[in-house]
Design a protein around this motif. Structure first.
Motif, PDB file in Angstrom:
ATOM      1  N   PRO A  10       0.698  -1.226  -0.069  1.00 10.59           N
ATOM      2  CA  PRO A  10      -0.166   0.012   0.009  1.00 10.59           C
ATOM      3  C   PRO A  10       0.864   1.315  -0.067  1.00 10.59           C
ATOM      4  N   VAL A  11       0.517   2.232  -0.542  1.00  8.05           N
ATOM      5  CA  VAL A  11       1.215   3.428  -0.953  1.00  8.05           C
ATOM      6  C   VAL A  11       0.060   4.669  -0.905  1.00  8.05           C
ATOM      7  N   PHE A  12       0.533   5.801  -0.545  1.00  4.47           N
ATOM      8  CA  PHE A  12      -0.490   7.039  -0.530  1.00  4.47           C
ATOM      9  C   PHE A  12       0.384   7.946  -1.224  1.00  4.47           C
ATOM     10  N   LEU A  13      -0.391   8.344  -2.555  1.00  7.17           N
ATOM     11  CA  LEU A  13       0.316   8.861  -3.448  1.00  7.17           C
ATOM     12  C   LEU A  13      -0.135  10.599  -3.274  1.00  7.17           C
ATOM     13  N   LYS A  14       0.839  11.465  -3.583  1.00  6.94           N
ATOM     14  CA  LYS A  14       0.428  13.050  -3.889  1.00  6.94           C
ATOM     15  C   LYS A  14      -0.112  13.196  -4.975  1.00  6.94           C
ATOM     16  N   VAL A  15      -1.125  12.878  -5.631  1.00  2.82           N
ATOM     17  CA  VAL A  15      -1.406  12.880  -6.987  1.00  2.82           C
ATOM     18  C   VAL A  15      -1.740  14.380  -7.559  1.00  2.82           C
ATOM     19  N   LYS A  16      -1.607  15.275  -6.547  1.00  2.00           N
ATOM     20  CA  LYS A  16      -1.391  16.654  -7.010  1.00  2.00           C
ATOM     21  C   LYS A  16      -0.017  17.075  -7.735  1.00  2.00           C
ATOM     22  N   ASN A  17       0.797  16.013  -7.504  1.00  2.00           N
ATOM     23  CA  ASN A  17       2.129  16.285  -7.813  1.00  2.00           C
ATOM     24  C   ASN A  17       2.484  15.118  -9.165  1.00  2.00           C
ATOM     25  N   LEU A  18       1.337  14.538  -9.419  1.00  2.00           N
ATOM     26  CA  LEU A  18       1.753  13.842 -10.641  1.00  2.00           C
ATOM     27  C   LEU A  18       0.643  13.925 -11.865  1.00  2.00           C
ATOM     28  N   GLU A  19       1.049  13.373 -12.868  1.00  2.00           N
ATOM     29  CA  GLU A  19       0.029  13.662 -14.170  1.00  2.00           C
ATOM     30  C   GLU A  19      -0.654  12.328 -14.250  1.00  2.00           C
ATOM     31  N   ILE A  20      -2.092  12.227 -14.407  1.00  2.00           N
ATOM     32  CA  ILE A  20      -2.981  11.132 -14.504  1.00  2.00           C
ATOM     33  C   ILE A  20      -3.526  11.397 -15.606  1.00  2.00           C
ATOM     34  N   ILE A  77      -0.031   9.344 -23.428  1.00  2.00           N
ATOM     35  CA  ILE A  77       0.658   8.835 -22.130  1.00  2.00           C
ATOM     36  C   ILE A  77       2.051   9.782 -22.037  1.00  2.00           C
ATOM     37  N   ASP A  78       2.267  10.266 -23.110  1.00  2.00           N
ATOM     38  CA  ASP A  78       3.659  11.099 -22.828  1.00  2.00           C
ATOM     39  C   ASP A  78       3.430  12.066 -21.929  1.00  2.00           C
ATOM     40  N   GLY A  79       4.530  12.199 -20.702  1.00  2.00           N
ATOM     41  CA  GLY A  79       4.295  12.943 -19.590  1.00  2.00           C
ATOM     42  C   GLY A  79       3.495  12.527 -18.347  1.00  2.00           C
ATOM     43  N   LYS A  80       2.683  11.396 -18.764  1.00  2.00           N
ATOM     44  CA  LYS A  80       1.943  10.913 -17.636  1.00  2.00           C
ATOM     45  C   LYS A  80       2.460   9.777 -16.675  1.00  2.00           C
ATOM     46  N   HIS A  81       2.303   9.810 -15.450  1.00  2.00           N
ATOM     47  CA  HIS A  81       2.882   9.052 -14.365  1.00  2.00           C
ATOM     48  C   HIS A  81       1.833   7.966 -14.290  1.00  2.00           C
ATOM     49  N   ILE A  82       0.645   7.963 -14.120  1.00  2.00           N
ATOM     50  CA  ILE A  82      -0.272   7.047 -14.042  1.00  2.00           C
ATOM     51  C   ILE A  82      -1.544   7.096 -15.042  1.00  2.00           C
ATOM     52  N   VAL A  83      -1.540   5.678 -15.758  1.00  2.00           N
ATOM     53  CA  VAL A  83      -2.891   5.752 -16.846  1.00  2.00           C
ATOM     54  C   VAL A  83      -3.750   4.721 -16.225  1.00  2.00           C
ATOM     55  N   ILE A  84      -5.048   5.241 -16.582  1.00  2.00           N
ATOM     56  CA  ILE A  84      -6.015   4.233 -16.056  1.00  2.00           C
ATOM     57  C   ILE A  84      -6.915   4.150 -17.332  1.00  2.00           C
ATOM     58  N   SER A 104       7.361   2.294 -18.935  1.00  2.00           N
ATOM     59  CA  SER A 104       7.699   2.239 -17.434  1.00  2.00           C
ATOM     60  C   SER A 104       6.495   3.126 -16.624  1.00  2.00           C
ATOM     61  N   LYS A 105       5.407   3.143 -17.126  1.00  2.00           N
ATOM     62  CA  LYS A 105       4.261   3.967 -16.524  1.00  2.00           C
ATOM     63  C   LYS A 105       3.308   2.812 -15.588  1.00  2.00           C
ATOM     64  N   LEU A 106       2.855   3.539 -14.722  1.00  2.00           N
ATOM     65  CA  LEU A 106       2.085   2.531 -13.713  1.00  2.00           C
ATOM     66  C   LEU A 106       0.546   2.625 -14.700  1.00  2.00           C
ATOM     67  N   VAL A 107      -0.163   1.673 -14.640  1.00  2.00           N
ATOM     68  CA  VAL A 107      -1.364   1.432 -15.444  1.00  2.00           C
ATOM     69  C   VAL A 107      -2.261   0.909 -14.602  1.00  2.00           C
ATOM     70  N   ASN A 108      -3.423   0.911 -14.785  1.00  2.00           N
ATOM     71  CA  ASN A 108      -4.580   0.182 -14.215  1.00  2.00           C
ATOM     72  C   ASN A 108      -5.760  -0.183 -15.365  1.00  2.00           C
ATOM     73  N   VAL A 109      -5.781  -1.275 -15.942  1.00  2.00           N
ATOM     74  CA  VAL A 109      -7.107  -1.432 -16.892  1.00  2.00           C
ATOM     75  C   VAL A 109      -7.928  -2.069 -15.964  1.00  2.00           C
ATOM     76  N   ALA A 110      -9.206  -1.024 -15.756  1.00  2.00           N
ATOM     77  CA  ALA A 110     -10.485  -1.369 -15.155  1.00  2.00           C
ATOM     78  C   ALA A 110     -10.968  -2.631 -15.207  1.00  2.00           C
ATOM     79  N   ASP A 111     -11.135  -3.419 -14.089  1.00  2.00           N
ATOM     80  CA  ASP A 111     -11.632  -4.729 -14.212  1.00  2.00           C
ATOM     81  C   ASP A 111     -11.022  -5.928 -14.812  1.00  2.00           C
TER      82      ASP A 111
END
Length: 195
Positions: A10-20, A77-84, A104-111
């Motif tokens: 588990p991790v708590f991300l400061k997403v205001k500092n990241l690009e999603i 996805i250029d410049g993004k840190h996290i992609v959903i 090397s970007k974090l990704v979540n494919v829903a469901d």
């Protein structure tokens, strides 16, 4: 049979500092955006989709979310840190996953747990206290029910305890180990079982 366990970290991300980036504009995209903004109202989010639900557009406008009306393209996805990825097209979602892994970007494919680097679990927030719940991607409904349970049982004034302990911590003398020992002794009664 060996017992299965949750090995997620588990991790708590400061997403205001990241690009999603959220790929998609349907109900699932709206749900992901809603819960992301509920937890982190200052999140930096871009959405790309050829269409959006009306409620998604209203939420995005209210929250200063950047909306792109287009189909998915790797350039987004250029410049993004996290992609959903939330589209109803499995081929697009898997392409998003492959593109993210290649960069090397974090990704979540829903469901679709095999195509996820992380899961978006249930979250309970009471002031400075935040509790995240994971079922290892196996049962979002269970995470939702646990979230509802903890929202009920954690008192609203828990934040007072956090603030008071923070002030007390500032008054403790000694090195880190001594401070931890003092705080542990001081807070032991919070979890002591009544006999």
């Amino acid at each position: 049979m060996s017992e299965e366990r949750n090995n997620l970290y588990p991790v708590f991300l400061k997403v205001k500092n990241l690009e999603i980036l959220i790929v998609g504009g349907g109900f699932v995209a709206e749900e992901k955006l809603h819960f992301l903004l509920k937890s982190s109202p200052e999140a930096n989010v871009t959405m790309v989709s050829p269409f959006y639900r009306e409620k998604t557009e209203i939420l995005a406008k209210k929250s200063n979310i950047h909306i792109i009306s287009d189909g998915y393209n790797e350039k987004y996805i250029d410049g993004k840190h996290i992609v959903i990825a939330t589209t109803d097209n499995p081929n697009v979602n898997i392409q998003v996953y492959k593109d993210c892994r290649a960069q090397s970007k974090l990704v979540n494919v829903a469901d679709n747990p095999p195509y996820c680097d992380f899961y978006m679990g249930g979250i309970v927030t009471k002031g400075n206290v935040k509790l995240a719940i994971s079922t290892n991607g196996k049962s979002p409904t269970t995470a939702k029910r646990l979230r509802q349970f903890f929202e009920e049982v954690i008192p609203e004034n828990i934040d007072d305890l956090v603030k008071n302990l923070n002030e007390y911590r500032k008054t403790i003398k000694g090195d880190f180990e001594q401070k931890v020992e003092t705080l542990n002794e001081f807070t032991k009664s919070l979890v002591a079982k009544k006999k």
